[in-house]
Design an enzyme around this catalytic site. Structure first.
Site, mmCIF file in Angstrom:
data_model
loop_
_atom_site.group_PDB
_atom_site.id
_atom_site.type_symbol
_atom_site.label_atom_id
_atom_site.label_comp_id
_atom_site.label_asym_id
_atom_site.label_seq_id
_atom_site.Cartn_x
_atom_site.Cartn_y
_atom_site.Cartn_z
ATOM 1 N N GLY A 50 39.501 47.720 48.953
ATOM 2 C CA GLY A 50 38.985 46.835 50.000
ATOM 3 C C GLY A 50 39.999 46.493 51.075
ATOM 4 O O GLY A 50 39.722 45.690 51.965
ATOM 5 N N GLU B 275 46.932 40.471 48.329
ATOM 6 C CA GLU B 275 46.604 40.320 46.910
ATOM 7 C C GLU B 275 47.880 40.334 46.062
ATOM 8 O O GLU B 275 48.082 39.471 45.207
ATOM 9 C CB GLU B 275 45.659 41.443 46.457
ATOM 10 C CG GLU B 275 44.239 41.279 46.976
ATOM 11 C CD GLU B 275 43.342 42.482 46.726
ATOM 12 O OE1 GLU B 275 42.120 42.334 46.865
ATOM 13 O OE2 GLU B 275 43.857 43.574 46.406
ATOM 14 N N LYS C 289 35.392 50.867 35.691
ATOM 15 C CA LYS C 289 36.760 50.851 36.231
ATOM 16 C C LYS C 289 37.825 51.149 35.162
ATOM 17 O O LYS C 289 39.005 51.328 35.487
ATOM 18 C CB LYS C 289 37.062 49.488 36.869
ATOM 19 C CG LYS C 289 36.029 49.039 37.901
ATOM 20 C CD LYS C 289 36.079 49.896 39.114
ATOM 21 C CE LYS C 289 34.990 49.673 40.147
ATOM 22 N NZ LYS C 289 34.333 48.422 40.248
#
Length: 243
Positions: A104, A110, A128
């Site tokens: 993203g 992050e 995932k």
């Protein structure tokens, strides 16, 4: 009836907040379609009074906007360098709980926020979980716009990468690694992203992480090694936790 992917994401997003976030905490709010539900849950519990005295640090402009719309009090690392908990999704999780993040486009913020958290809780659906990083999801690398083609070539020629991956400059929106425009994608920080598409498993993710990070012109990358406290996984058989 099996649950949709969004329903699975909502389950782990809500559970992460219910299990790990208590009143009075400083928390990190992740970015992406799974983290969205964790942010939503924090907003719900603040509104209902179940949580109080929460302050949060968002990892992207998108998350900041969502948190503001829910009335979640926000600060930055400049005033709060220590967090109790950060919650975020991931694009791939290996057996050692090393992650690929940054699909993203928010990988730098992050990582800056999540490295400061006492606990980093990762929320994913079972798609995932993988045997090794590399083939299941490209590794994003945030680079400076200055001489970006040179940096792209330099990264692709590193010992960990040479002959094993195809570097692709992200185009269109920075929040998707699928090309969706004619212009070079720009991150919240004004940088570009190169996605490294691997055809084989990465043998030593921490070594590759170090090589990429040490490359001049690289700002940071989407390999999050040795940071994860726990992974909450939603699957067809329910929710499981790996620590």
């Amino acid at each position: 009836m099996s649950l949709s992917q969004d329903e699975l994401k909502k389950m782990v997003g809500y559970k992460s907040v219910d299990d790990y976030i208590k009143s009075g905490m400083v928390i990190g709010l992740g970015t992406g379609s799974t983290a969205y539900f964790a942010v939503e849950r924090v907003g719900q519990k603040l509104k209902s009074g179940e949580l109080s005295n929460i302050i949060a640090i968002p990892t992207s402009e998108r998350t900041k906007e969502q948190a503001e719309s829910l009335g979640i009090p926000l600060v930055t690392l400049d005033t709060h360098s220590k967090l109790d908990v950060a919650i975020d999704g991931a694009d791939a999780v290996d057996p050692d709980l090393n992650l690929v993040k940054g699909g993203g486009g928010a990988l730098l913020r992050e990582k800056m926020v999540e490295i400061c958290a006492d606990k980093f809780i990762v929320i994913v659906d079972e798609s995932k979980i993988c045997d090794g990083l590399g083939p299941t999801f490209p590794i994003p690398v945030e680079i400076t716009p200055f001489c970006h083609e040179h940096t792209l070539r330099t990264v692709a020629a590193l010992p960990s990468c040479a002959g094993k991956c195809k570097p692709v400059l992200r185009m269109g929106s920075s929040s998707s690694n699928k090309p969706d425009g004619d212009n070079i994608a720009v991150t919240d920080n004004g940088n570009y992203i190169v996605d490294l598409h691997f055809t084989e498993l990465i043998k030593d993710a921490p070594k590759m992480a170090s090589e990429i990070k040490n490359t001049v012109g690289v700002v940071d990358h989407g390999l999050f090694c040795g940071m994860t406290t726990a992974v909450i996984i939603a699957g067809k058989d329910g929710i499981s936790v790996k620590e």
